[in-house]
Design an enzyme around this catalytic site. Sequence first.
Site, PDB file in Angstrom:
ATOM      1  N   ARG A  54      -7.473  55.628  44.174  1.00  0.00           N
ATOM      2  CA  ARG A  54      -7.450  54.552  45.174  1.00  0.00           C
ATOM      3  C   ARG A  54      -7.682  55.124  46.563  1.00  0.00           C
ATOM      4  O   ARG A  54      -8.465  54.603  47.357  1.00  0.00           O
ATOM      5  CB  ARG A  54      -6.111  53.819  45.113  1.00  0.00           C
ATOM      6  CG  ARG A  54      -5.943  52.747  46.193  1.00  0.00           C
ATOM      7  CD  ARG A  54      -5.044  53.280  47.297  1.00  0.00           C
ATOM      8  NE  ARG A  54      -4.903  52.313  48.372  1.00  0.00           N
ATOM      9  CZ  ARG A  54      -4.905  52.646  49.644  1.00  0.00           C
ATOM     10  NH1 ARG A  54      -5.038  53.886  50.032  1.00  0.00           N
ATOM     11  NH2 ARG A  54      -4.769  51.730  50.576  1.00  0.00           N
ATOM     12  N   HIS A  59     -10.707  55.922  51.452  1.00  0.00           N
ATOM     13  CA  HIS A  59     -10.906  56.843  52.571  1.00  0.00           C
ATOM     14  C   HIS A  59     -12.183  57.665  52.489  1.00  0.00           C
ATOM     15  O   HIS A  59     -12.623  58.209  53.497  1.00  0.00           O
ATOM     16  CB  HIS A  59      -9.700  57.772  52.695  1.00  0.00           C
ATOM     17  CG  HIS A  59      -8.437  57.029  52.953  1.00  0.00           C
ATOM     18  ND1 HIS A  59      -8.198  56.352  54.128  1.00  0.00           N
ATOM     19  CD2 HIS A  59      -7.341  56.827  52.181  1.00  0.00           C
ATOM     20  CE1 HIS A  59      -7.017  55.774  54.071  1.00  0.00           C
ATOM     21  NE2 HIS A  59      -6.471  56.041  52.901  1.00  0.00           N
TER      22      HIS A  59
END
Length: 94
Positions: A54, A59
């Site tokens: 995730r 990111h």
Amino acid sequence: MTQGLTYQQFSDNPQVLRATLYSIAVIGEAISSVINDLEALDSSIPWFQIRGLRNRVIHEYFQVDSEVIWETLHSDLPILKKSLTDILESYPSA
């Protein structure tokens, strides 16, 4: 969204890829909020790796490897789904 697609169709379709990455992010976020409880219920699942995926999706979006995501969808997600189903079924209904 990926059912019936080949890897090539998946990787060539930015809408499907974005939707898949978003779904993985949502799964990771949900797991993050209850990770300690889940780990106690089934320590065989790599909960921290799921959360880590995730984090990579969120990111490092432009560095995500679509082959890794494809493999995750077809190998890891069915196992995770079964584990979560088993966990839910082990609780009496409210």
